[in-house]
Design a protein around this motif. Structure first.
Motif, mmCIF file in Angstrom:
data_model
loop_
_atom_site.group_PDB
_atom_site.id
_atom_site.type_symbol
_atom_site.label_atom_id
_atom_site.label_comp_id
_atom_site.label_asym_id
_atom_site.label_seq_id
_atom_site.Cartn_x
_atom_site.Cartn_y
_atom_site.Cartn_z
ATOM 1 N N PRO A 146 -4.139 -30.099 -32.008
ATOM 2 C CA PRO A 146 -3.832 -30.544 -30.646
ATOM 3 C C PRO A 146 -2.838 -29.603 -29.979
ATOM 4 O O PRO A 146 -1.829 -29.219 -30.582
ATOM 5 C CB PRO A 146 -3.213 -31.930 -30.861
ATOM 6 N N VAL A 147 -3.130 -29.200 -28.749
ATOM 7 C CA VAL A 147 -2.313 -28.217 -28.038
ATOM 8 C C VAL A 147 -1.984 -28.736 -26.649
ATOM 9 O O VAL A 147 -2.836 -29.329 -25.975
ATOM 10 C CB VAL A 147 -3.054 -26.860 -27.925
ATOM 11 N N ARG A 148 -0.743 -28.529 -26.224
ATOM 12 C CA ARG A 148 -0.337 -28.956 -24.878
ATOM 13 C C ARG A 148 0.519 -27.875 -24.225
ATOM 14 O O ARG A 148 0.737 -26.823 -24.809
ATOM 15 C CB ARG A 148 0.420 -30.282 -24.952
ATOM 16 N N GLU A 149 0.983 -28.138 -22.999
ATOM 17 C CA GLU A 149 1.740 -27.147 -22.206
ATOM 18 C C GLU A 149 0.967 -25.829 -22.124
ATOM 19 O O GLU A 149 1.531 -24.744 -22.265
ATOM 20 C CB GLU A 149 3.126 -26.892 -22.807
ATOM 21 N N ILE A 150 -0.327 -25.936 -21.889
ATOM 22 C CA ILE A 150 -1.176 -24.737 -21.877
ATOM 23 C C ILE A 150 -0.916 -23.900 -20.627
ATOM 24 O O ILE A 150 -0.852 -24.408 -19.507
ATOM 25 C CB ILE A 150 -2.657 -25.138 -21.967
#
Length: 380
Positions: A301-305
């Motif tokens: 899971p990845v955020r602040e892309i």
């Protein structure tokens, strides 16, 4: 009035003579940024050198091999004197503490493995320093990073350095399109560090043989735990080392002393199978260990892309790209599935070991050197 298109572009991409082009050079005192400043001054640009004081000089002077220490400021000043351009030192100590050091400490306390150099580029060098460069009426800001800026059909693009061994794209994924318009990376096309040192010798710079910095600038000798304990004394709270099956195997003197994937130094010898840190639970003060196969991760899971593609990130359901989940690993094939403009699920085609919250996940074109941005890995 439209600019005369017959005027050729100079080496920084402006349709005017170098002497009329002001460039602020971010100077750490190391050989890379020093060569950039010297090279541009030699080409006739209106160079202004700027060095940031990021933390207390007393601690810095006692430490070798880190950027922006007291000695490094002195070295940057000597380069400016040698090449005949102005040099300024800006006190960014409070900004650096608030934007980088505090988050570094809190992330470790939360069981993550942060990358403060990325936050420094994002929140200090390419934000506040870049605005300072604009205030100085600069046309652009140049740095000594090994990465390339190339013009594409839709504008400036970010590309990996020609020297893959020195490529710094992992640490610069959060560079925005607006910042990229203003930034220049004159060393990105070089194919080896020996070329940089040869240029330093050509310009007779005092830093020509200066060793490269190895550590995070505010972490002496790579000892993260001691820095965290100083900033957050509660990080040294003892707890249990627990097997993934629930067995208590031993005790520890602070979750901050452990990282995902760690095998050595666990203090639980005598077991038949090798065990690795597979999870950190700061709330329960537990270090969870298990066999190596528990480290294999396929879904990230990845955020602040920060997206650097030409089309909007959410314009497609999937993006087949290559990704790096650690700075020391090569890109690996993956499928990105956007869940919002700044979040996604990354499916690794081949599972990776030791994927840790707090690290970056950087996106690469599998068929070229282009970087499509990236984001931050978080707990699912």
């Amino acid at each position: 009035m439209p600019r005369d298109t017959a005027i050729p572009l100079n080496s920084l991409g402006f349709a005017k003579p170098p002497s009329e082009t002001r460039v602020v050079v971010a100077m750490s005192g190391g050989v890379d940024s020093s060569v950039v400043a010297a090279m541009l001054a030699d080409e006739g640009y209106d160079v202004v050198g700027v060095t940031l004081q990021l933390y207390d000089h007393g601690a810095a002077l006692a430490k070798k091999g880190a950027c922006c220490a007291g000695l490094d400021i002195h070295d940057a000043r000597r380069v400016a004197e040698t090449m005949g351009f102005p040099h300024y030192v800006l006190d960014y100590e409070n900004i650096f503490k608030d934007a980088v050091i505090d988050e570094f400490a809190d992330s470790y306390l939360g069981g993550a493995t942060p990358v403060p150099c990325i936050r420094c580029n994002e929140r200090v060098k390419f934000k506040d320093l870049l605005e300072t460069a604009r205030d100085l009426d600069a046309d652009c800001m140049a740095t000594g990073h090994y990465i390339q800026r190339k013009m594409g059909p839709e504008g400036a693009e970010l590309h990996s350095a020609a020297d893959t061994a020195r490529d710094q794209s992992y640490f610069l994924f959060s560079t925005t399109p607006e910042q990229l318009d203003f930034l220049r990376f004159p060393l990105g096309h070089l194919t080896s560090k020996s070329e940089t040192r040869a240029l330093a010798a050509k310009y007779d710079l005092s830093v020509a043989d200066k060793p490269d910095s190895q550590d995070i600038c505010f972490v002496p000798n790579g000892d993260y735990a001691s820095v965290i304990r100083k900033l957050r004394p509660e990080a040294a709270a003892p707890g249990e080392i627990v097997h993934a099956d629930g067995r208590v195997l031993g005790a520890h003197d602070g979750v901050v002393n452990y990282t995902i994937g760690q095998r050595r130094g666990l203090g639980i010898g005598g077991l038949a199978e090798p065990l690795y840190v597979v999870k950190l639970d700061p709330e329960s003060k537990q270090v969870i260990v298990g066999p190596k196969d528990m480290l294999a991760t396929r879904t990230v899971p990845v955020r602040e892309i920060n997206w650097l593609g030409d089309a909007p990130f959410t314009s497609r359901d999937t993006w087949p790209l290559a990704v790096k989940v650690r700075s020391t690993r090569p890109p690996t094939d993956a499928i990105l599935r956007p869940t919002s403009a700044t979040e996604a699920t990354v499916e690794l085609i081949t599972p990776e070991e030791g994927v840790s919250p707090g690290q970056a996940c950087v996106f690469y074109d599998p068929d070229s050197s282009r970087i499509y941005g990236g984001g931050w890995i978080h707990k699912g």
